[in-house]
Design an enzyme around this catalytic site. Structure first.
Site, PDB file in Angstrom:
ATOM      1  N   PRO A  51       0.812  -1.221   0.000  1.00  0.00           N
ATOM      2  CA  PRO A  51       0.000   0.000   0.000  1.00  0.00           C
ATOM      3  C   PRO A  51       0.844   1.270   0.000  1.00  0.00           C
ATOM      4  O   PRO A  51       0.367   2.335  -0.380  1.00  0.00           O
ATOM      5  CB  PRO A  51      -0.808  -0.114   1.299  1.00  0.00           C
TER       6      PRO A  51
ATOM      7  N   GLU B 171       0.883  -8.262   8.421  1.00  0.00           N
ATOM      8  CA  GLU B 171       0.976  -6.813   8.556  1.00  0.00           C
ATOM      9  C   GLU B 171       2.030  -6.202   7.634  1.00  0.00           C
ATOM     10  O   GLU B 171       2.364  -5.031   7.768  1.00  0.00           O
ATOM     11  CB  GLU B 171       1.299  -6.442  10.010  1.00  0.00           C
TER      12      GLU B 171
ATOM     13  N   ARG C 179      -2.180  -7.548 -21.602  1.00  0.00           N
ATOM     14  CA  ARG C 179      -3.015  -7.033 -22.690  1.00  0.00           C
ATOM     15  C   ARG C 179      -2.203  -6.278 -23.744  1.00  0.00           C
ATOM     16  O   ARG C 179      -2.645  -6.118 -24.881  1.00  0.00           O
ATOM     17  CB  ARG C 179      -4.101  -6.114 -22.112  1.00  0.00           C
TER      18      ARG C 179
ATOM     19  N   ASP D  61      -9.002   0.985 -24.929  1.00  0.00           N
ATOM     20  CA  ASP D  61      -9.673   0.866 -23.643  1.00  0.00           C
ATOM     21  C   ASP D  61      -9.576   2.149 -22.822  1.00  0.00           C
ATOM     22  O   ASP D  61      -8.807   3.056 -23.120  1.00  0.00           O
ATOM     23  CB  ASP D  61      -9.074  -0.285 -22.832  1.00  0.00           C
TER      24      ASP D  61
END
Length: 263
Positions: free
Chosen positions: A88, A116, A153, A168
């Protein structure tokens, strides 16, 4: 292109990548997906990969030894690969990053965390930390799979049409325009006439207009100052007629949407 996942849940990767486009790309030899389990580098009977954090606190932290050993083993298999830890606290994934990773010509090694997080020292063996958004998941496997799917992709041959990935959402910096298929009318809802008239110039203008409107409403941060000025400000007096007509039509449609909301 090769994607190697360092994970304590290899079955999650195998199962998720065993369907649809990713599976077909593997069958065709366009991509290769493999895993390494850090538990294979432990020495205790319980094959422990985590421990309590120094300084106290809730949860457990990934120990450095098994993860670093797994990274070294991964680098032996893919010596030129880029090592990415899913975290994160990393750089947020976006379409430009996806295209850069796809175009770099380097294999990818993903270090998937749990608990964690990681012992900070493992990052000495990592090239980059990447996040897929401002939220926390139970592990790094899903984010790593998302990156794999997005990057794949752009590998030639993976998609049925080479232009699909480029068309896209976000490829042009805008959200995607609405899409329709047969039948022409479904339960009273008709496909816009402009998409059925065969005029490719008008179709392209309609799609761009719809992309701009969707982006203006939902992701205004993706628009440039110039685009916002065209939508909200004064149009340049020397603008060519075709361009002026496009922006006037867009502004008129936007004004119509506002009137409907007020009603």
């Amino acid at each position: 292109m090769k994607f190697l996942f360092i994970t304590i849940f290899p079955e999650q990767i195998v199962q998720a990548a065993g369907h649809s486009i990713l599976q077909r790309a593997q069958d065709a030899g366009l991509i290769e997906i493999s895993t390494i389990n850090p538990r294979d580098f432990t020495t205790d009977n319980h094959r422990s990969v985590d421990d309590t954090p120094f300084g106290g606190g809730a949860g457990m932290v990934f120990k450095p030894a098994p993860l670093v050993a797994a990274i070294r083993a991964a680098k032996e298999k893919l010596p030129l690969a880029r090592v990415i830890a899913l975290s994160p606290g990393g750089r947020t994934l976006n379409q430009k990053m996806v295209q850069d990773l796809a175009g770099a010509g380097r294999d990818l090694i993903f270090v998937c965390g749990h608990y964690e997080g990681f012992d900070e020292r493992i990052f000495h063996w990592v090239d980059e930390k990447v996040s897929i958004g401002d939220y926390v998941l139970t592990g790094g496997e899903l984010p790593a799979l998302i990156i794999t799917d997005a990057v794949s992709r752009f590998i030639p041959g993976v998609l049925g049409k080479s232009v699909s990935a480029e068309d896209d959402s976000f490829a042009s910096g805008l959200l995607e325009y609405p899409q329709y298929t047969r039948p022409d009318v479904f339960e009273g809802l008709a496909v816009p006439e402009v998409l059925r008239n065969g005029d490719h110039g008008k179709i392209a203008a309609w799609r761009l207009k719809k992309s701009l409107l969707a982006t203006y409403h939902l992701r205004r941060d993706l628009l440039s100052d110039e685009q916002i000025g065209m939508i909200e400000g004064t149009l340049h007096p020397k603008m060519c007629k075709t361009q002026r007509r496009f922006w006037e039509d867009l502004r008129q449609e936007l004004a119509g949407e506002s009137e409907v909301k007020e009603e």
